[in-house]
Design a protein around this motif. Structure first.
Motif, short mmCIF file in Angstrom:
data_model
loop_
_atom_site.label_atom_id
_atom_site.label_comp_id
_atom_site.label_asym_id
_atom_site.label_seq_id
_atom_site.Cartn_x
_atom_site.Cartn_y
_atom_site.Cartn_z
N SER A 91 0.84 -1.21 0.00
CA SER A 91 0.00 0.00 0.00
C SER A 91 0.87 1.25 0.00
O SER A 91 2.08 1.20 0.23
N LEU A 92 0.23 2.38 -0.26
CA LEU A 92 0.95 3.66 -0.29
C LEU A 92 1.61 3.94 1.05
O LEU A 92 2.79 4.30 1.11
N TRP A 93 0.86 3.77 2.15
CA TRP A 93 1.41 4.11 3.47
C TRP A 93 2.51 3.14 3.90
O TRP A 93 3.47 3.54 4.56
N GLU A 94 2.38 1.87 3.50
CA GLU A 94 3.46 0.93 3.78
C GLU A 94 4.72 1.31 3.02
O GLU A 94 5.84 1.21 3.55
N CYS A 95 4.54 1.76 1.78
CA CYS A 95 5.68 2.17 0.96
C CYS A 95 6.34 3.42 1.54
O CYS A 95 7.57 3.52 1.58
N ILE A 96 5.51 4.36 2.00
CA ILE A 96 6.04 5.58 2.62
C ILE A 96 6.86 5.24 3.86
O ILE A 96 7.98 5.74 4.06
N SER A 163 5.72 13.65 -2.70
CA SER A 163 5.01 14.86 -3.10
C SER A 163 4.80 14.90 -4.60
O SER A 163 4.06 15.76 -5.10
N ILE A 164 5.45 13.99 -5.33
CA ILE A 164 5.29 13.95 -6.78
C ILE A 164 4.04 13.17 -7.15
O ILE A 164 3.48 12.43 -6.34
N HIS A 165 3.56 13.33 -8.38
CA HIS A 165 2.40 12.61 -8.88
C HIS A 165 2.87 11.40 -9.68
O HIS A 165 3.74 11.51 -10.53
N PHE A 166 2.28 10.25 -9.38
CA PHE A 166 2.60 9.01 -10.08
C PHE A 166 1.49 8.71 -11.08
O PHE A 166 0.32 8.93 -10.80
N CYS A 167 1.88 8.18 -12.21
CA CYS A 167 0.87 7.81 -13.20
C CYS A 167 1.41 6.66 -14.04
O CYS A 167 2.60 6.34 -14.00
N GLY A 168 0.52 6.04 -14.82
CA GLY A 168 0.92 4.92 -15.65
C GLY A 168 1.05 3.66 -14.83
O GLY A 168 0.23 3.36 -13.96
N SER A 169 2.12 2.90 -15.06
CA SER A 169 2.32 1.63 -14.36
C SER A 169 2.65 1.88 -12.89
O SER A 169 3.30 2.86 -12.53
N ILE A 179 13.74 4.41 -3.91
CA ILE A 179 13.45 5.76 -4.40
C ILE A 179 13.78 5.95 -5.88
O ILE A 179 12.97 6.51 -6.62
N PRO A 180 14.95 5.50 -6.39
CA PRO A 180 15.20 5.66 -7.83
C PRO A 180 14.12 5.00 -8.70
O PRO A 180 13.76 5.54 -9.75
N GLN A 181 13.61 3.85 -8.26
CA GLN A 181 12.54 3.19 -9.02
C GLN A 181 11.23 3.97 -8.92
O GLN A 181 10.46 4.04 -9.88
N LEU A 182 10.97 4.56 -7.76
CA LEU A 182 9.75 5.36 -7.60
C LEU A 182 9.78 6.60 -8.50
O LEU A 182 8.75 7.00 -9.06
N LEU A 183 10.95 7.21 -8.65
CA LEU A 183 11.06 8.41 -9.48
C LEU A 183 10.74 8.10 -10.94
O LEU A 183 10.29 8.99 -11.68
N ARG A 184 10.96 6.87 -11.36
CA ARG A 184 10.65 6.49 -12.74
C ARG A 184 9.15 6.54 -13.01
O ARG A 184 8.72 6.63 -14.17
N GLU A 256 24.89 1.72 -6.66
CA GLU A 256 23.43 1.61 -6.69
C GLU A 256 22.78 2.93 -7.12
O GLU A 256 21.86 2.94 -7.95
N PHE A 257 23.24 4.05 -6.59
CA PHE A 257 22.59 5.32 -6.87
C PHE A 257 23.03 5.94 -8.19
O PHE A 257 22.29 6.72 -8.78
N LEU A 258 24.24 5.59 -8.66
CA LEU A 258 24.74 6.19 -9.90
C LEU A 258 24.38 5.38 -11.15
O LEU A 258 24.43 5.90 -12.26
N LYS A 259 24.00 4.12 -10.98
CA LYS A 259 23.66 3.32 -12.16
C LYS A 259 22.32 3.78 -12.72
O LYS A 259 21.41 4.16 -11.98
N PRO A 260 22.17 3.77 -14.04
CA PRO A 260 20.89 4.17 -14.64
C PRO A 260 19.81 3.12 -14.39
O PRO A 260 20.09 1.92 -14.39
N THR A 261 18.58 3.57 -14.15
CA THR A 261 17.47 2.64 -13.97
C THR A 261 16.98 2.17 -15.33
O THR A 261 17.07 2.88 -16.33
N SER A 262 16.49 0.93 -15.37
CA SER A 262 16.01 0.35 -16.63
C SER A 262 14.64 -0.25 -16.45
O SER A 262 14.23 -0.59 -15.34
N ASP A 263 13.92 -0.38 -17.57
CA ASP A 263 12.58 -0.95 -17.52
C ASP A 263 12.61 -2.45 -17.29
O ASP A 263 11.65 -3.03 -16.79
N SER A 264 13.69 -3.09 -17.67
CA SER A 264 13.82 -4.54 -17.47
C SER A 264 15.13 -4.82 -16.74
O SER A 264 16.18 -4.96 -17.37
#
Length: 314
Positions: A91-96, A163-169, A179-184, A256-264
């Protein structure tokens, strides 16, 4: 755009959709978690009971072990349960809460490693003033500062991220709310504020790293002037474990923080996250125990004392 997380939350994806691979991952995590739990608990008990370990160095080591337990418990037990139950809904609150706890532990970890390097610097470079500088009040204030820094960083990261808006998947390609995955998942440029927080905390971490390098430069310079080989070995036995922990923690965190995030995500992505989020709390007790004769002696004395007790006369 509508923030989908208010109703549906997120879906944590394991490394593989294959059921056998998922069970294997969960089993590996379970073994590693039990190792971390056992090792850090042993250090906490030993440093609390044995009076020869009642010094600032072992006081900080005890709190590092407690922090490591929090660090690994935030993410790994839930991942194990999700894998065995084949469910990754969060859930959202568990993730927070998970994001806040994880970033708090990360920030507190680098802070306490910096404090421990300062402790070694004072002990080796100013041995005659060590007990005056590192008195009980200083040690307590240092631990309070560690947790305050961690909580502030956790609040900043969590507030900026959610505080950002999430949309799509709503799929997070990770075994925890990273956090890097959430920003995607952001559907706008709202993530700029989180990037600003990240850059600020990275700069702060760099300052901590520079201080650690400064401390060990002076430590090794002082060690070279110690005439006896036994004295140098004693210093290295207390400093090298801490230096190894710092290198492992900072190097895996940087990758971990400097590597680019990927869809797969690939196997490399999984291994980097594993070494960053799981291995440091597991390796720390092993590293601190292997070269530290005082710690090994205290552990043997506490946990194997029954074998050494004399037989009572009949």
């Amino acid at each position: 755009m509508v923030n989908f997380t208010r109703n549906s939350g997120f879906l944590l994806m394991s490394f593989s959709v294959n059921r056998e691979a998922e069970i294997l991952q969960a089993s590996l995590f379970l073994v590693v978690y039990l190792m971390a739990l056992t090792g850090n608990t042993v250090i906490i008990i030993a440093t609390s009971i044995d009076h020869t370990l009642h010094s600032p160095m072992y006081f900080f080591l005890k709190h590092l072990s407690f922090l490591d337990l929090c660090y690994i418990t935030v993410t790994v037990p839930r991942s194990i349960c999700d894998s065995f139950m084949h469910s990754g809904n969060i859930s959202l609150w568990e993730c927070i809460l998970q994001c806040f706890s994880f970033t708090t532990c990360i920030s507190a970890e680098i802070t306490i490693l910096t404090v421990m390097s300062y402790d070694r610097y004072v002990a080796i470079c100013f041995p005659l003033r060590y007990e005056i500088i590192m008195d009980v009040r200083t040690c307590v204030y240092a631990i309070l500062a560690v947790w305050i820094c961690g909580v502030i960083a956790g609040v900043m990261h969590t507030a900026a991220t959610f505080s950002i808006h999430f949309c799509g998947s709503n799929i997070i390609h990770q075994f925890f709310c990273d956090i890097p995955q959430l920003l995607r998942l952001s559907c706008s440029n709202d993530y700029i504020s989180e990037l600003g927080v990240t850059v600020f905390l990275i700069l702060l971490a760099c300052l901590f790293f520079i201080f650690i390098v400064f401390s060990y430069t002076h430590i090794f310079s002082t060690v070279q002037r110690i005439p006896s080989a036994e004295g140098r070995e004693k210093v290295f036995s207390t400093c090298l474990p801490h230096l190894c922990v710092v290198i492992i923690y900072l190097s895996t965190g940087a990758f971990e923080f400097l590597k680019p995030t990927s869809d797969s995500p690939t196997v490399v992505d999984f291994l980097l996250t594993f070494f960053y989020a799981v291995m440091p709390p597991t390796l720390n007790p092993i590293i601190y125990s292997l070269r530290n004769k005082v710690m090994k002696s205290a552990i043997r004395k506490i946990f194997f004392r029954k074998e050494n007790l004399p037989l009572s006369p009949r």
